[in-house]
Design a protein around this motif. Structure first.
Motif, PDB file in Angstrom:
ATOM      1  N   ARG A 152       0.835  -1.148  -0.123  1.00 36.98           N
ATOM      2  CA  ARG A 152       0.112  -0.055   0.163  1.00 36.98           C
ATOM      3  C   ARG A 152       1.059   1.342   0.135  1.00 36.98           C
ATOM      4  NH1 ARG A 152      -5.338  -0.453   1.889  1.00 36.98           N
ATOM      5  NH2 ARG A 152      -6.113  -2.723   1.602  1.00 36.98           N
ATOM      6  N   ARG A 221       8.091  -6.745  -5.724  1.00 35.80           N
ATOM      7  CA  ARG A 221       7.854  -7.702  -4.886  1.00 35.80           C
ATOM      8  C   ARG A 221       9.249  -8.204  -4.354  1.00 35.80           C
ATOM      9  NH1 ARG A 221       2.883  -9.252  -4.628  1.00 35.80           N
ATOM     10  NH2 ARG A 221       3.574 -10.791  -2.726  1.00 35.80           N
ATOM     11  N   ARG A 242      -0.336 -12.226   1.009  1.00 32.74           N
ATOM     12  CA  ARG A 242      -0.707 -13.078   0.160  1.00 32.74           C
ATOM     13  C   ARG A 242       0.311 -14.329  -0.209  1.00 32.74           C
ATOM     14  NH1 ARG A 242      -3.810  -9.588   1.006  1.00 32.74           N
ATOM     15  NH2 ARG A 242      -5.333  -8.557  -0.247  1.00 32.74           N
ATOM     16  N   ASP A 243       1.381 -14.109  -0.066  1.00 33.74           N
ATOM     17  CA  ASP A 243       2.558 -15.240  -0.505  1.00 33.74           C
ATOM     18  C   ASP A 243       3.385 -15.312   0.646  1.00 33.74           C
ATOM     19  OD1 ASP A 243       3.521 -12.403  -0.318  1.00 33.74           O
ATOM     20  OD2 ASP A 243       4.925 -12.993  -1.833  1.00 33.74           O
ATOM     21  N   ARG A 292      -9.853  -7.695  -7.235  1.00 36.94           N
ATOM     22  CA  ARG A 292      -8.599  -7.814  -6.406  1.00 36.94           C
ATOM     23  C   ARG A 292      -8.261  -9.019  -6.479  1.00 36.94           C
ATOM     24  NH1 ARG A 292      -6.581  -5.378  -1.468  1.00 36.94           N
ATOM     25  NH2 ARG A 292      -8.577  -5.067  -0.494  1.00 36.94           N
ATOM     26  N   ARG A 299      -1.806 -13.276 -10.746  1.00 35.14           N
ATOM     27  CA  ARG A 299      -0.472 -12.642 -11.454  1.00 35.14           C
ATOM     28  C   ARG A 299       0.605 -13.539 -11.401  1.00 35.14           C
ATOM     29  NH1 ARG A 299      -0.019  -9.896  -5.789  1.00 35.14           N
ATOM     30  NH2 ARG A 299       0.848 -11.434  -4.425  1.00 35.14           N
TER      31      ARG A 299
HETATM   32  O1   DC Z   1      -3.816  -7.035   2.677  1.00 40.58           O
HETATM   33  P1   DC Z   1      -4.155  -5.737   1.841  1.00 40.58           P
HETATM   34  O2   DC Z   1      -5.536  -5.418   1.326  1.00 40.58           O
HETATM   35  O3   DC Z   1      -3.679  -4.679   2.758  1.00 40.58           O
HETATM   36  O4   DC Z   1      -3.018  -5.899   0.692  1.00 40.58           O
HETATM   37  C1   DC Z   1      -2.919  -4.880  -0.234  1.00 40.58           C
HETATM   38  C2   DC Z   1      -2.476  -5.388  -1.799  1.00 40.58           C
HETATM   39  O5   DC Z   1      -1.243  -5.756  -1.477  1.00 40.58           O
HETATM   40  C3   DC Z   1      -3.468  -6.612  -2.217  1.00 40.58           C
HETATM   41  O6   DC Z   1      -4.369  -6.421  -3.012  1.00 40.58           O
HETATM   42  C4   DC Z   1      -2.302  -7.598  -2.540  1.00 40.58           C
HETATM   43  C5   DC Z   1      -0.977  -7.009  -2.279  1.00 40.58           C
HETATM   44  N1   DC Z   1      -0.186  -7.890  -1.391  1.00 40.58           N
HETATM   45  C6   DC Z   1       0.472  -8.822  -1.893  1.00 40.58           C
HETATM   46  O7   DC Z   1       0.513  -8.960  -3.231  1.00 40.58           O
HETATM   47  N2   DC Z   1       1.325  -9.504  -0.996  1.00 40.58           N
HETATM   48  C7   DC Z   1       1.432  -9.352   0.057  1.00 40.58           C
HETATM   49  N3   DC Z   1       2.317 -10.237   0.946  1.00 40.58           N
HETATM   50  C8   DC Z   1       0.509  -8.681   0.858  1.00 40.58           C
HETATM   51  C9   DC Z   1      -0.185  -7.880   0.150  1.00 40.58           C
END
Ligand code: DC
Length: 335
Positions: A152, A221, A242-243, A292, A299
């Motif tokens: 973010r 990333r 997410r990962d 989203r 991706r």
């Molecule tokens: O969890 P969040 O909604 O605050 O995350 C914002 C965006 O960041 C979400 O759409 C995916 C990305 N994100 C990511 O790709 N890998 C992560 N480890 C955390 C978030």
């Protein structure tokens, strides 16, 4: 005679919590050191000044450690000390090498002799993973790292620089020069961009979509993952994203994939945003969440995906407390 050290934390300053924490600590010290009622000489406790509801020594007596002298003392209130911490020294008549026992939040007191605890929580937006991760970290008294906040902040940096997120070289220029810092203040994560606290600003609904876009770039990333791994290498933490279980910390011992139905997730986000005063519509949110989810899971690099060895936590019909309890019980099973 040997002296065995140990410590634990109570979840609350209540007689029940103190009884539970003391019983667990002494039972473990007894079992790990092969002690019996006959060879324990005495047990001495000290507890932090925020424990006022019950004497640990009394809890020990109630737990069956009544055949030896017991003693409790209160530590002076020292700034920054571990909250609701109970320390113990057990003297025992035995020849073996003492095995110290540090439990719950107290593992952080002696990382040299306790195992580092790293918990990876992944899942889609609105699944409840952030609430669960924050509560869990607080209860375990370890650090919480919200990796979404980092993406973010990357998105906000691009917005501030006027960079178009579909222009890779513009985004690269911003990220190359980004001054992003994660700090912890009173147990809360503070996200600093160029030295400014942007913790609130990055929660704006439009930043959610932009963060998802910016997080799809490999160079973004790589930079963020490097920071995340550095943090996890030095301290016990709960990390959500997410990962985390699949890519950032593939060797984490405790992995969870927190999820819920799209409708439930959208309703949670809607309620949260409304409570913050954002004028959002449920239909827009459900559409954005779907978009989203699709972008995050399709991706190319490190997509949102459940690690093979993660425990799935479907929070659709769970309260936040139930989700945390479930996760905690799974962690306990492995410790
Ligand atoms: O969890 P969040 O909604 O605050 O995350 C914002 C965006 O960041 C979400 O759409 C995916 C990305 N994100 C990511 O790709 N890998 C992560 N480890 C955390 C978030």
């Amino acid at each position: 005679m040997i002296a065995i050290r140990g410590a634990t934390t109570a979840e609350a300053d209540s007689p029940e919590e103190i009884r539970g924490a003391v019983k667990e600590l002494l039972t473990e010290i007894r079992d790990k050191n092969g002690l019996t009622a006959e060879n324990i000489v005495c047990i001495m406790f000290s507890s932090t000044a925020d424990i006022t509801s019950f004497y640990p020594a009394k809890a020990a007596r109630e737990a069956g450690f009544a055949g030896c002298p017991l003693f409790s003392s209160l530590e002076p209130p020292i700034a920054g000390s571990l909250k609701r911490c109970i320390r113990v020294m057990v003297l025992a008549e035995t020849e073996q090498k003492p095995v110290p026992v540090y439990l719950r939040g107290a593992v952080n007191l002696r990382r040299d002799i306790t195992k580092k605890l790293v918990v990876a929580l992944d899942g889609p937006a609105g699944s409840g993973k952030t609430t669960a991760a924050k509560t869990l970290a607080k209860e375990l008294n370890i650090l919480y790292l919200d990796t979404g906040a980092m993406y973010r902040a990357c998105a906000l940096a691009c917005v501030n620089a006027g960079a178009d997120l579909s222009d890779e070289s513009a985004v690269r220029a911003v990220i190359d020069g980004i001054d992003l810092k994660i700090e912890y203040c009173d147990g809360r994560q503070v996200t600093l961009l160029g030295g400014k606290d942007v913790s609130e600003e990055i929660r704006r609904p439009e930043i959610s979509q932009l963060a998802s876009k910016v997080s799809a770039y490999g160079f973004v990333r790589r930079k963020m993952v490097e920071m995340q791994r550095r943090i996890a290498a030095t301290m016990s933490c709960v990390m959500d994203g997410r990962d985390i279980g699949t890519n950032v910390l593939p060797n984490a011992e405790h992995k969870f994939y927190v999820t819920a139905s799209v409708e439930v997730r959208a309703k949670r986000r809607y309620d949260e945003d409304r409570a913050k005063g954002y004028n959002v519509s449920y239909n827009d949110i459900i559409r954005e969440i779907r978009e989203r989810d699709k972008r995050d899971s399709e991706r190319e690099i490190a997509p949102l995906k459940c690690a093979d060895d993660a425990v799935i936590v479907d929070t659709s019909s769970m309260t936040p407390e139930e989700a945390v309890e479930f996760i905690k019980s799974k962690i306990q099973e492995k410790i």
